[in-house]
Design a protein around this motif. Structure first.
Motif, mmCIF file in Angstrom:
data_model
loop_
_atom_site.group_PDB
_atom_site.id
_atom_site.type_symbol
_atom_site.label_atom_id
_atom_site.label_comp_id
_atom_site.label_asym_id
_atom_site.label_seq_id
_atom_site.Cartn_x
_atom_site.Cartn_y
_atom_site.Cartn_z
ATOM 1 N N ASP A 1 -28.963 -7.222 4.589
ATOM 2 C CA ASP A 1 -30.355 -6.785 4.478
ATOM 3 C C ASP A 1 -31.085 -7.552 3.366
ATOM 4 O O ASP A 1 -32.234 -7.967 3.542
ATOM 5 C CB ASP A 1 -30.418 -5.292 4.179
ATOM 6 C CG ASP A 1 -29.692 -4.469 5.229
ATOM 7 O OD1 ASP A 1 -29.525 -4.961 6.357
ATOM 8 O OD2 ASP A 1 -29.286 -3.332 4.906
ATOM 9 N N SER B 1 -34.324 -5.939 4.300
ATOM 10 C CA SER B 1 -34.781 -5.096 3.207
ATOM 11 C C SER B 1 -36.267 -5.329 2.944
ATOM 12 O O SER B 1 -36.695 -6.447 2.660
ATOM 13 C CB SER B 1 -33.981 -5.396 1.939
ATOM 14 O OG SER B 1 -34.570 -4.768 0.816
ATOM 15 N N SER C 1 -30.813 -1.098 8.682
ATOM 16 C CA SER C 1 -31.640 -1.297 7.490
ATOM 17 C C SER C 1 -31.962 -2.774 7.280
ATOM 18 O O SER C 1 -32.299 -3.185 6.175
ATOM 19 C CB SER C 1 -30.914 -0.750 6.254
ATOM 20 O OG SER C 1 -29.622 -1.340 6.122
ATOM 21 N N HIS D 1 -29.350 -0.700 0.801
ATOM 22 C CA HIS D 1 -29.268 -1.809 1.752
ATOM 23 C C HIS D 1 -27.908 -2.478 1.667
ATOM 24 O O HIS D 1 -27.228 -2.426 0.641
ATOM 25 C CB HIS D 1 -30.364 -2.849 1.483
ATOM 26 C CG HIS D 1 -31.725 -2.409 1.913
ATOM 27 N ND1 HIS D 1 -32.107 -2.349 3.233
ATOM 28 C CD2 HIS D 1 -32.800 -1.995 1.183
ATOM 29 C CE1 HIS D 1 -33.362 -1.929 3.304
ATOM 30 N NE2 HIS D 1 -33.799 -1.695 2.079
ATOM 31 N N LYS E 1 -36.861 -3.396 11.359
ATOM 32 C CA LYS E 1 -35.883 -2.317 11.178
ATOM 33 C C LYS E 1 -36.012 -1.252 12.263
ATOM 34 O O LYS E 1 -35.009 -0.671 12.708
ATOM 35 C CB LYS E 1 -36.061 -1.681 9.792
ATOM 36 C CG LYS E 1 -35.413 -2.464 8.675
ATOM 37 C CD LYS E 1 -35.426 -1.710 7.374
ATOM 38 C CE LYS E 1 -36.815 -1.607 6.796
ATOM 39 N NZ LYS E 1 -36.813 -1.056 5.419
#
Length: 322
Positions: A208, A158, A155, A204, A137
């Motif tokens: 993501d 995740s 983002s 997210h 990220k």
């Protein structure tokens, strides 16, 4: 009167037919190589997902279409009554004490079953998933492609979803085969709940969540390959988790449960969230169920226990003559 012969004229006497060599069965691909190939495929899928959804116009547009920003405030929190439960799920799963307790459970199960090394590897798997997700990220830029429903804030992937996926698969390293099959469906459902919570709460995007699942699966296959290369039992083909048909039945249970969830829970969920968010949640759940079921089926015959020491056989050397 013709004089003939009782023997055939001009016909060769059949001799012994040459024997054809028996076809040798193709050697099975070692489990370690299959796990490495699965890990590479997962990393490749992760890279392609990042390239498509982060770096291209259609990918950013689809992310925005599935989970559009709110009309007021510009945040990505979805307009649904499930925002409160979603935030509660993320707050609970994000507690360091809960994560430490779950990692301790992995170590405890591994120690009780004589699989302490796989337990330590499982803990490292979860921590590595969190660190790698954060590093990606920070390092992956998200260009501004002029899409109104997209921002330049990256983002992907995740960390919550990657940690949930890696935690589920960490238990697969220390549990026996029959327990893995029982844990596959509820575990994948739990990962789906975490992924849905991140999307509903606006933490997210859909890509993501998908990237988090792919990252967790890829790291698990890499860790399992390392354990197999270390010489864990089951890598040579000992059926630790049941027959192949039993593994297929366990893998097929996931899509069936997902179909049941669509029939039972789908209408209520559809009434609570927008259509795009519903599609994102269902697709993320289906991908999670398929990937987790696939890797559990791949290691169905491996229990990751340390190899037993070889017993000394009878001596074949010269004996002393008295």
């Amino acid at each position: 009167m013709s004089i003939g012969s009782s023997y055939p004229v001009g016909r060769s006497t059949p001799g012994p037919q040459p024997t054809r060599p028996l076809a040798r069965p193709h050697p099975a691909v070692p489990l370690g190589l299959r796990l490495l190939a699965a890990s590479l495929c997962g990393l490749l899928a992760l890279a392609l997902t990042a390239l498509l959804f982060v770096r291209t116009y259609p990918g950013q547009w689809w992310d925005g279409a599935l989970l559009p920003p709110a009309e007021r405030g510009g945040g990505y929190e979805q307009q649904t009554t499930l925002v409160g439960p979603a935030n509660a799920v993320l707050a609970t799963f994000g507690r360091p004490t809960l994560l430490a307790a779950l990692l301790g459970a992995v170590l405890l199960v591994g120690a009780l079953r004589g699989r302490l090394v796989p337990g330590v590897v499982g803990v490292g798997l979860v921590l590595c998933a969190v660190v790698v997700a954060g590093a990606v990220k920070s390092a992956l830029p998200r260009p501004d492609l002029g899409i109104g429903s997209s921002t330049t804030h990256n983002s992907f992937p995740s960390g919550h979803v990657a940690a949930a996926t890696a935690l589920l698969l960490a238990f697969m390293l220390v549990l026996p085969g029959w327990a893995r099959r029982w844990l596959t469906v509820p575990g994948a459902a739990g990962v789906t709940v975490v992924a849905a919570a991140t999307m509903i709460a606006g933490w997210h995007r859909f890509s993501d969540a998908l990237g988090g699942v792919l990252l967790g699966v890829a790291l698990f296959c890499l860790a399992a390959a390392a354990l197999v290369a270390r010489g864990e039992r089951g890598a040579a083909g000992r059926p630790a988790g049941g027959s192949r048909w039993g593994g297929l039945a366990g893998a097929a249970a996931g899509p069936l449960v997902l179909l049941w969830a669509l029939v039972v829970v789908g209408p209520e969920l559809a009434a609570s969230v927008q259509r795009g968010a519903l599609v994102a949640i269902m697709v993320a759940g289906a991908v999670t169920m398929v990937l987790v079921g696939a890797v559990v089926f791949l290691v169905r015959a491996t229990d990751f226990a340390s190899p037993l020491p070889a017993r000394p056989g009878p001596s074949t050397g010269s004996q002393k003559i008295s």
